[in-house]
Design an enzyme around this catalytic site. Structure first.
Site: not given
Length: 395
Positions: A263, A50, A353, A236, A56, A59, A133
């Site tokens: 959750f 990219c 996560c 997700q 940016c 990433c 992107c």
């Protein structure tokens, strides 16, 4: 043999680390770091695809090839476990391919008659104006340019968020800090939505979400069931990532007749488990959507609106279930983990996560007599330092 100058691994924040402990930004395993800081590329250093990398912040690791990125995903989990003096069977990582992100929050700013739209720069509030992107799903990226033009036409002169989600019906768009009153603004929004196949367009100017376009009720299919999708709901990040986590929880709870899903959100796991499921969730709109989907599918699901940080399930409540599934936010669930450590369920499936908060909670469970059966690392935030996992605990 490797020299002290060789980059051996990539640390949690994305820096390469040499054998002698020096850190180098945008370094890959196998690179060589000279004393003056010069980096010589090795076999695992690829050309970032990219044009916006590394400015940016979407990433951080596009310079890693597939093998070294997969190794980073595994190492993030292993390092977090090591920090709590834990070990586990780590399965090969499952990594989402490029251009599969179906949920993202971009940022917009109107200044000088021009609108900038994209992710923020790394460690900055500056917005990188997105022109390409390699992580967004094509259907979402296709609306970025037209959306920038729409905001400019509507006279957007503030700073706000643009939340994009790929629903069953197409792109779902929510813009904050945008006021668009009057007939002309309404017609402009409607024309934009019709031309670009928008499933729903929602504004939040500070007084709550107001849907301006939704020709069909917007849903997201979870576990084979269409679930009403509230604006800006958690989902997700990729379909592949969801599939990997769901498969792990189905395996972890196999044979259980009753399962508690803590959750539960919109029901990512609740609706996919072949059992009688109790689902607890603190977000009322998400729980109502889950309840509606379960009722429509005639599933054996009991829902409860419950803030598990303020009121975690007690040991006595947990003991009623054969298996527990828990998928807390990034902070983990210390208080709930303490009760889980003492409960008599046969198995715990933990989705996380954040490897660090997972390892902290896992330490509590292990100290309570549980054992980590296996861990499945998942890298659904491609080229990001953000890593997820699914784990199974047994007595």
């Amino acid at each position: 043999m490797t020299s002290d100058n060789t980059i051996l691994r990539v640390a949690a924040r994305g820096d390469g680390v040499t054998a002698d402990g020096r850190h180098a930004a945008f370094a890959a395993p196998g690179d060589s770091l000279a004393a003056d800081g010069t980096l010589t590329r090795g076999p695992h250093h690829q050309t970032p695809p990219c044009r916006h990398f590394p400015a940016c912040g979407g990433c951080q690791l596009q310079h890693l090839d597939d093998a070294s990125y997969a190794a980073f995903v595994t190492d993030r989990v292993a390092s977090a476990l090591d920090g709590q003096n834990l070990t586990a069977d780590l399965r090969p990582p499952l990594v989402s391919p490029p251009n599969t992100r179906r949920r993202a929050t971009l940022h917009a700013e109107g200044k000088g008659g021009r609108v900038t739209l994209g992710f923020t720069a790394e460690k900055s509030h500056d917005i990188v104006d997105m022109r390409e992107c390699h992580i967004l799903a094509p259907a979402l990226f296709a609306v970025v340019g037209p959306l920038r033009a729409l905001l400019q036409k509507l006279g957007f002169k503030r700073r706000g968020d643009v939340q994009l989600t790929l629903s069953d019906q197409g792109p779902d768009v929510m813009v904050t800090n945008l006021t668009a009153d009057g007939l002309v603004a309404a017609e402009t929004i409607t024309g934009f939505c019709e031309r670009h196949g928008i499933a729903r367009f929602t504004l939040d100017s500070g007084d709550g979400a107001e849907t301006r376009w939704e020709p069909q009720p917007v849903t997201i299919t979870l576990g084979g069931h269409p679930v009403p999708l509230p604006p800006a709901s958690f989902l997700q990040a990729t379909q592949g990532g969801e599939d990997a986590l769901v498969a792990a929880m189905r395996e972890a709870t196999r044979g259980a007749g009753t399962v508690a899903d803590l959750f539960a959100g919109l029901g990512t796991f609740t609706l996919a488990l072949p059992a009688r499921v109790y689902a607890a969730e603190g977000a009322r709109d998400a729980l109502f959507s889950l309840k509606a989907a379960a009722s429509r599918g005639q599933l054996q699901v009991f829902t409860e609106h419950r803030d598990l940080y303020r009121r975690p399930l007690t040991v006595a409540e947990l003991d009623r279930f054969d298996a527990i599934v828990i998928d807390p936010p990034r902070a983990g669930a210390r208080d709930q983990a303490e009760a889980l450590a003492a409960c008599q369920a046969r198995v715990i499936g933990y989705v996380s996560c954040n490897p660090s908060s997972f390892a902290r909670d896992a330490r509590l469970l292990v100290d309570g007599g549980w054992r980590i059966d296996w861990i499945q690392p998942v890298g659904q935030f491609r080229w990001s330092t953000h890593v997820e996992l699914a784990a199974r605990f047994v007595r």
